[in-house]
Design an enzyme around this catalytic site. Sequence first.
Site, short mmCIF file in Angstrom:
data_model
loop_
_atom_site.label_atom_id
_atom_site.label_comp_id
_atom_site.label_asym_id
_atom_site.label_seq_id
_atom_site.Cartn_x
_atom_site.Cartn_y
_atom_site.Cartn_z
N CYS A 72 19.69 -19.18 -4.01
CA CYS A 72 19.34 -20.22 -4.99
C CYS A 72 19.89 -19.79 -6.36
CB CYS A 72 17.84 -20.50 -5.02
SG CYS A 72 16.81 -19.15 -5.59
N CYS A 74 12.22 -18.43 -7.16
CA CYS A 74 11.39 -19.52 -6.61
C CYS A 74 11.79 -19.85 -5.17
CB CYS A 74 11.49 -20.77 -7.48
SG CYS A 74 10.83 -20.55 -9.15
N ARG A 75 12.89 -20.56 -4.99
CA ARG A 75 13.20 -21.11 -3.67
C ARG A 75 13.67 -20.08 -2.65
NH1 ARG A 75 17.22 -25.39 -6.03
NH2 ARG A 75 17.45 -23.60 -7.44
N SER A 76 14.70 -19.27 -2.99
CA SER A 76 15.24 -18.38 -1.94
C SER A 76 14.30 -17.25 -1.56
CB SER A 76 16.65 -17.89 -2.29
OG SER A 76 16.67 -17.09 -3.43
N ASN A 89 16.70 -16.77 -7.84
CA ASN A 89 16.11 -15.85 -6.85
C ASN A 89 14.67 -15.47 -7.20
OD1 ASN A 89 16.80 -12.57 -5.38
ND2 ASN A 89 16.20 -14.43 -4.35
N ASP A 100 14.86 -27.83 -7.34
CA ASP A 100 14.49 -26.69 -8.19
C ASP A 100 13.10 -26.96 -8.81
OD1 ASP A 100 14.22 -24.76 -10.10
OD2 ASP A 100 16.22 -25.05 -10.97
P1 4NP Z 1 15.16 -20.76 -8.23
O1 4NP Z 1 14.49 -21.44 -9.53
O2 4NP Z 1 16.64 -20.99 -8.35
O3 4NP Z 1 14.55 -21.50 -7.11
O4 4NP Z 1 14.77 -19.30 -8.28
C1 4NP Z 1 14.90 -21.18 -10.83
C2 4NP Z 1 14.45 -20.06 -11.49
C3 4NP Z 1 14.83 -19.83 -12.81
C4 4NP Z 1 15.67 -20.72 -13.44
C5 4NP Z 1 16.13 -21.84 -12.77
C6 4NP Z 1 15.76 -22.05 -11.46
N1 4NP Z 1 16.05 -20.50 -14.79
O5 4NP Z 1 16.72 -21.38 -15.37
O6 4NP Z 1 15.71 -19.45 -15.36
#
Ligand code: 4NP
Length: 158
Positions: free
Chosen positions: A7, A12-14, A10, A123
Amino acid sequence: MRVLLVCLGNICRSPTAEGILRHKLEQAGLADRVEVDSCGTGHWHLGKTPDRRARAAAARRGFDLSALRARQLDDSDFQRFDYLLAMDHDNLLALEARRPPDCQAHIGLFLDFAGYEDKAVPDPFFGGARGFEEVLDLIEAGADGLIATLRRRLETSP
Ligand code: 4NP
């Protein structure tokens, strides 16, 4: 067999997908046949535990994400893993842009394995609690579908 879940951050989702896939592989008796890891295409959260909201939502369903730490996609991942699976289209594009010409891995969207065509895990980072529940629903479906595919592949090439 080695699977890398990808993702943006790294956190939240992955990592949610990593924790759920590991848990379901254990239940399926395939934990010793499939190695699972996750990473982000972005660099902002390196070394961090998964987002508190993601950990809490996963824990309510019995999935423990507390041991996971964020890392960034590395060039060596394209040789090391058999599947590099993106949570959304932007991260799929990021993978394809870095794919070396000799890479043999399957690169695609994680939710393809849930029977969804061209669907992303949205996201949840800037949204509310409901977003984390939707992420869990989608990832559980993706993990079940991926395990069914891996099981068939392992049965035909032991
Ligand atoms: P992820 O979510 O890609 O599912 O881990 C996010 C975590 C942080 C950010 C964006 C998406 N960020 O912009 O910091």
